[in-house]
Enzyme design. Sequence first.
Site, PDB file in Angstrom:
ATOM      1  N   HIS A 152       0.844  -1.204   0.000  1.00  0.00           N
ATOM      2  CA  HIS A 152       0.000   0.000   0.000  1.00  0.00           C
ATOM      3  C   HIS A 152       0.882   1.259   0.000  1.00  0.00           C
ATOM      4  O   HIS A 152       0.859   2.057   0.937  1.00  0.00           O
ATOM      5  CB  HIS A 152      -0.889  -0.031   1.244  1.00  0.00           C
ATOM      6  CG  HIS A 152      -2.099   0.835   1.191  1.00  0.00           C
ATOM      7  ND1 HIS A 152      -2.054   2.175   0.877  1.00  0.00           N
ATOM      8  CD2 HIS A 152      -3.405   0.546   1.431  1.00  0.00           C
ATOM      9  CE1 HIS A 152      -3.272   2.683   0.938  1.00  0.00           C
ATOM     10  NE2 HIS A 152      -4.106   1.699   1.263  1.00  0.00           N
ATOM     11  N   GLU A 154      -0.279   1.391  -5.678  1.00  0.00           N
ATOM     12  CA  GLU A 154      -0.078   0.147  -4.948  1.00  0.00           C
ATOM     13  C   GLU A 154       0.024  -1.041  -5.893  1.00  0.00           C
ATOM     14  O   GLU A 154      -0.882  -1.266  -6.694  1.00  0.00           O
ATOM     15  CB  GLU A 154      -1.243  -0.075  -3.974  1.00  0.00           C
ATOM     16  CG  GLU A 154      -1.575   1.140  -3.119  1.00  0.00           C
ATOM     17  CD  GLU A 154      -2.931   1.018  -2.435  1.00  0.00           C
ATOM     18  OE1 GLU A 154      -3.329  -0.130  -2.112  1.00  0.00           O
ATOM     19  OE2 GLU A 154      -3.593   2.058  -2.236  1.00  0.00           O
TER      20      GLU A 154
END
Length: 309
Positions: free
Chosen positions: A188, A285
């Site tokens: 992330h 991401e």
Amino acid sequence: MAIPTTWSFSPTTSVARPRRVSRFSGVAMASASANVENVKVTKGLGDLPKVILTSVHGSEAELYLYGGCVTSWKVANKDLLFVRPDAVFTGQKPISGGIPHCFPQFGPGAIQQHGFARNMNWSVVSSENVEGNPAITLELKDGPYSRAMWDYGFQALYKVTLDRKTLSTELKVTNTDEKPFSFTTALHTYFSALVTGASVRGLKGCKTLNKHPDPKNPVEGKEERDVVTFPGFVDCVYLETPGELQLDNGLGDVITIKNTNWSDAVLWNPHLTMEACYKDFVCVENAKIGQVQLEPSESWTAVQHLSVA
């Protein structure tokens, strides 16, 4: 390098063993061997164990054992990653920023949001230095905390390597159980950015799952733009993405995001739902949105290379 008194150290191995282990304190921290240059284990914010990697070329990276989270990547003294101002370093919740792990679940689902890897203590299993470029490998295994929500045996190895202008990560997940399991995962990554000037290239033609305005009912589509920007709230999954994307962070840097086996990507910016800092970052991401199925003893590996021009 002095080994903190809360950990014991065996001279026959480069791994420090905890005298007592709890979920968040007394972390099973391993120190890189004192003979390995450019790898330093120290205390970070909240006294959480932190590893500092320093390349002979001047670049630097920092990662916390809590969450196995890279929190800083500096090239020419400029940090290309972003940690949110509301991030806490207490060992009680995931670190909000840098490169958090989402494992064994990306997003909402049967267990807690984004899984448990980002709020467990990882340990150091090895370190090395190749021509002045340091690397460290972290490990996460199942335990009572993980098994309470996901009852499988696993090992995750996470190697972080720093070069002159590149930060590389390799994630290897192995099924150590006697039964098969499946998982989804992502890195992330928060990049420092000027959101009004940031853009991503390389996504044209990809199938999209737009999670705005209703994340529970994403709208399927196809990306038609050569250059994808962040004009407002953005939360979009891109499926079967190419092996290379380019992020212009709007701050004068173009970051190439290469990957192997991360089949998908996610773009995210919270816009006004995070008014204090949304202008200062974007998330690009690398992800594996579809389920990865592993039989006992099988492994899955994915690599990410972040490079700045």
